[in-house]
Design an enzyme around this catalytic site. Sequence first.
Site, PDB file in Angstrom:
ATOM      1  N   ASP A 156      65.043  90.049  57.524  1.00 58.86           N
ATOM      2  CA  ASP A 156      63.788  89.468  57.692  1.00 58.86           C
ATOM      3  C   ASP A 156      63.586  88.858  56.225  1.00 58.86           C
ATOM      4  O   ASP A 156      62.420  90.212  55.583  1.00 58.86           O
ATOM      5  CB  ASP A 156      63.008  89.446  58.131  1.00 58.86           C
ATOM      6  CG  ASP A 156      61.153  89.025  58.458  1.00 58.86           C
ATOM      7  OD1 ASP A 156      61.842  88.644  57.934  1.00 58.86           O
ATOM      8  OD2 ASP A 156      60.596  90.544  59.101  1.00 58.86           O
ATOM      9  N   SER A 157      64.188  88.469  55.252  1.00 60.53           N
ATOM     10  CA  SER A 157      64.045  88.322  53.741  1.00 60.53           C
ATOM     11  C   SER A 157      62.640  86.592  53.389  1.00 60.53           C
ATOM     12  O   SER A 157      62.324  86.824  54.395  1.00 60.53           O
ATOM     13  CB  SER A 157      65.525  88.072  53.242  1.00 60.53           C
ATOM     14  OG  SER A 157      65.618  86.757  53.512  1.00 60.53           O
TER      15      SER A 157
HETATM   16  N1  AG3 Z   1      59.916  86.272  55.892  1.00 63.17           N
HETATM   17  C1  AG3 Z   1      59.513  85.693  54.933  1.00 63.17           C
HETATM   18  C2  AG3 Z   1      60.096  83.961  55.098  1.00 63.17           C
HETATM   19  C3  AG3 Z   1      60.038  83.034  54.660  1.00 63.17           C
HETATM   20  C4  AG3 Z   1      58.938  82.570  53.878  1.00 63.17           C
HETATM   21  N2  AG3 Z   1      59.127  81.633  53.235  1.00 63.17           N
HETATM   22  C5  AG3 Z   1      57.704  80.824  52.348  1.00 63.17           C
HETATM   23  N3  AG3 Z   1      56.643  80.783  52.926  1.00 63.17           N
HETATM   24  N4  AG3 Z   1      57.990  80.054  52.063  1.00 63.17           N
HETATM   25  C6  AG3 Z   1      58.646  86.758  56.834  1.00 63.17           C
HETATM   26  C7  AG3 Z   1      58.077  87.975  56.916  1.00 63.17           C
HETATM   27  C8  AG3 Z   1      57.372  87.932  57.926  1.00 63.17           C
HETATM   28  N5  AG3 Z   1      58.099  89.365  58.185  1.00 63.17           N
END
Ligand code: AG3
Length: 283
Positions: A156-157
Amino acid sequence: MQGIWFSELQTPGLAISVKLKKTLHHEKTPYQDLAVVETESYGRMLLLDNIIQTTVGDEFFYHEMIAHVPLNTHPNPRTALVIGGGDGGVIREIIKHPSIEKATLVEIDARVVANAREYLPEISCGLDDARVEIRFEDGIEHVRQMENAYDVIIVDSTDPIGPAVGLFSAEFYRNVYRALKPDGLFVAQTESPLFNGRLIRRIQRDLAEIFPIARLYLGTVPTYPGGLWSFSLGSKEYDPLEVDWKKAPQLVTRYYTPAIHQGAFALPPFVQEILEKRDEEEF
Ligand code: AG3
């Protein structure tokens, strides 16, 4: 527009704007700029380096899809690893599975967890569960050191810029393979099919070289670029399209269902084309 608005520049030509009620917290952590704001339409929202990570209003779309697809694909997941995910949303979903004995969260930035605990209790509430272990370390290093350790690994990056770049590399996927048990599987968030086609294609090709089963599935996340989001799955043995639903646990969810699980692997022709294209044909 009246009032104070936050805009994330999602691509050089596209922004999403969210009206703010107030800023609850803002700090520079050793790794990034972190803010928690109260929005009018989505409730509280976590920003890292001015990029929307999650909101209380739409987080369930993402957290349920990234967690329950791999966990239901495995017939008896007992150990799970989350890399990143310091807000706790993926962990909250993992511990809904009765077979889970241990869920390890490896988050590089302790401040993300601390702020999620303080400002996002609806999302972080699972972090205190007795089955959860939190380690503040680099996920890339962690999987490099582990062998035959996990049934399910979930990445979950943040977006593939800065420190997260290494989490999208073939070398990392090979280490993930080694860190998994002989019948383990892994899922990573892999960005927007509309705006990151080349990245998705490269990841799917890397995974197909490393794992016997490599698949792409889609979900909706209203606050992410384009609204349609992709997840890439690599599995040593279990096929996410062959789940024995009679044996799957009954889960309380708001987005995920077995039918949505199956349907998420149905790819629209434009996504199928992304996977089949040669790199030089990129739009
Ligand atoms: N992980 C980020 C996903 C990427 C979002 N990208 C963007 N908004 N440009 C989310 C962490 C959630 N637990």
